[in-house]
Design an enzyme around this catalytic site. Structure first.
Site, PDB file in Angstrom:
ATOM      1  CD1 TRP A 101      -2.372  24.808  21.128  1.00  0.00           C
ATOM      2  CD2 TRP A 101      -0.670  23.430  21.572  1.00  0.00           C
ATOM      3  NE1 TRP A 101      -2.640  23.607  20.512  1.00  0.00           N
ATOM      4  CE2 TRP A 101      -1.613  22.737  20.761  1.00  0.00           C
ATOM      5  CE3 TRP A 101       0.479  22.757  21.979  1.00  0.00           C
ATOM      6  CZ2 TRP A 101      -1.423  21.417  20.361  1.00  0.00           C
ATOM      7  CZ3 TRP A 101       0.666  21.439  21.577  1.00  0.00           C
ATOM      8  CH2 TRP A 101      -0.280  20.785  20.776  1.00  0.00           C
ATOM      9  CG  ASP A 169       3.192  28.694  19.633  1.00  0.00           C
ATOM     10  OD1 ASP A 169       3.170  28.636  18.384  1.00  0.00           O
ATOM     11  OD2 ASP A 169       2.814  27.750  20.357  1.00  0.00           O
ATOM     12  CE  LYS A 193      -1.003  24.340  14.271  1.00  0.00           C
ATOM     13  NZ  LYS A 193      -1.960  23.285  14.563  1.00  0.00           N
TER      14      LYS A 193
HETATM   15  N1  PMP Z   1       1.525  25.678  19.498  1.00  0.00           N
HETATM   16  C1  PMP Z   1       0.328  25.872  18.919  1.00  0.00           C
HETATM   17  C2  PMP Z   1      -0.334  27.211  19.060  1.00  0.00           C
HETATM   18  C3  PMP Z   1      -0.255  24.847  18.177  1.00  0.00           C
HETATM   19  O1  PMP Z   1      -1.439  25.025  17.603  1.00  0.00           O
HETATM   20  C4  PMP Z   1       0.406  23.605  18.060  1.00  0.00           C
HETATM   21  C5  PMP Z   1      -0.154  22.461  17.251  1.00  0.00           C
HETATM   22  N2  PMP Z   1      -1.490  22.367  17.145  1.00  0.00           N
HETATM   23  C6  PMP Z   1       1.624  23.448  18.703  1.00  0.00           C
HETATM   24  C7  PMP Z   1       2.164  24.509  19.401  1.00  0.00           C
HETATM   25  C8  PMP Z   1       2.375  22.154  18.632  1.00  0.00           C
HETATM   26  O2  PMP Z   1       2.891  22.045  17.359  1.00  0.00           O
HETATM   27  P1  PMP Z   1       3.703  20.758  16.855  1.00  0.00           P
HETATM   28  O3  PMP Z   1       2.710  19.681  16.706  1.00  0.00           O
HETATM   29  O4  PMP Z   1       4.275  21.254  15.560  1.00  0.00           O
HETATM   30  O5  PMP Z   1       4.744  20.456  17.851  1.00  0.00           O
END
Ligand code: PMP
Length: 357
Positions: A101, A169, A193
């Protein structure tokens, strides 16, 4: 029958919250309609919205000089909003990468600014030591991912003080353990989550970082404009906002962050012990950096991965497959995963090992 859902997100919602939402589905508090039918400008919805924000502030001990925004576009939307709001095209931002991520966040930011990868773990089994970060002189900000959902790698503590503002994040760790918000300039998370259904993203931003967005920033990505409008510059994700509020109330009733941290550590610890004690299961994350939310593991016989997830599924233990990009197995054990769910998984793992190990 409800199952134990180990999905990384959208993920389990506490059962009392689902029941309350069901009870209020047709008629919220005698108002004669569902929350999803309410105008976001109605006094009733404004009350729901304000209460959720106040409860989140209380749970996370968010200092008064931070704004809390309730937005759409997920955490991925923020990957772009962050550089647009904090930096000019010629500016550089530092990214520390300990998983997939963080890499995605950096790749998106490259469309808007210069990105310096200050440190990158290789492989994604640890967090690079802060002493080894190669930070830029005048970074607009430093981006980190305190919990990497796919790789199961987490910071053991917030970084020590940095010159540039930290942006974190916290998608897969918000409300799971205490975070010293004052150490960050910006924290952001997709809610799906630990904070409710998909469709809602939370941004927590310190006041002095507002008002810096480049002028071409689209309105919906402009934190200052959103803040001035109370996150209602356009229609916010009303139902997700309401559910996030119910989840905050549920968490307060559990004893807040302190109580849930203890439970989360206990849940993760027993799962890691099970993995470590066995020759059949393994987790290759350096022990200091193991996530308490996303426990990744592999089988000594990877060809059995599918058998594992299928047999677990038949016993009501769902979604244990690893992320499609890395394979293996993963148990996401967010706040709403009851400890009994982790116990059931451990029992299954032991039986599975006996049968196939
Ligand atoms: N950052 C992290 C740490 C994540 O776990 C996720 C989703 N699994 C995201 C960003 C992306 O999130 P979204 O699907 O809400 O764009």
């Amino acid at each position: 029958m409800r199952v134990y859902n180990f999905s990384a997100g959208p993920a389990m919602v506490p059962e009392p919250v689902l029941k309350q939402a069901a009870e209020e589905m047709l008629d919220w508090h005698g108002y004669g309609m569902s929350v999803m039918e309410m105008s976001h400008r109605s006094p009733e919805f404004l009350q729901i919205a304000e209460e959720a924000a106040a409860d989140l502030r209380e749970l996370m001990r968010i200092p008064d000089d931070y704004r809390v925004l309730f937005l759409q576009g997920g955490a991925t939307g923020q990957f772009a909003a962050i550089p647009m709001n904090l930096a000019k095209p010629t500016h550089t931002a530092d990214y520390v990468i300990n998983g997939i991520w963080g890499k995605k966040a950096a790749d998106e930011a490259k469309k808007f600014i210069k990105v310096n990868i200050a440190a990158q773990a290789d492989p994604f089994t640890y967090v690079p030591d802060q002493k080894a970060w190669r930070l830029s002189d005048k970074a607009a900000y430093i981006h980190i991912t305190p919990n990497e959902t796919i790789n199961g790698v987490a910071f053991k503590a917030a970084p020590i003080e940095t010159k540039a503002s930290l942006v974190g994040d916290i998608s897969s760790m918000i409300l799971s353990e205490s975070i010293d918000v004052s150490r960050y300039g910006v924290l952001y998370a997709g809610a799906q989550k630990n904070m409710g259904p998909a469709g809602l993203a939370i941004v927590i931003v310190r006041d002095d970082l507002l008002g810096r967005a480049r002028k071409e920033t689209p309105l919906v990505w402009n934190w200052s404009e959103k803040s001035v409008a109370g996150s209602m510059l356009n229609t916010p994700p009303t139902y997700s906002w309401y559910l996030a509020g119910l989840i905050c109330k549920w968490l307060k009733a559990q004893g807040g962050i302190k109580a849930i941290t203890e439970i989360n550590h206990r849940k993760a610890q027993k799962l890691y012990v099970t993995i470590d004690e066995s020759d059949f299961y393994s987790n290759n994350i350096k022990p200091d950096y193991r996530s308490i939310m996303n426990v990744v593991f592999t089988l000594a016989k990877p060809e059995l991965d599918k058998t594992f997830t299928e047999e677990a599924g038949r016993q009501g233990l769902k979604n244990l497959g690893g992320h499609r990009s890395v394979g293996g197995l993963r148990a996401s054990i967010y706040n709403a995963m009851p400890e009994a769910g982790v116990d059931a998984l451990i029992k299954f793992m032991k039986e599975f090992e006996k049968k196939y190990g």
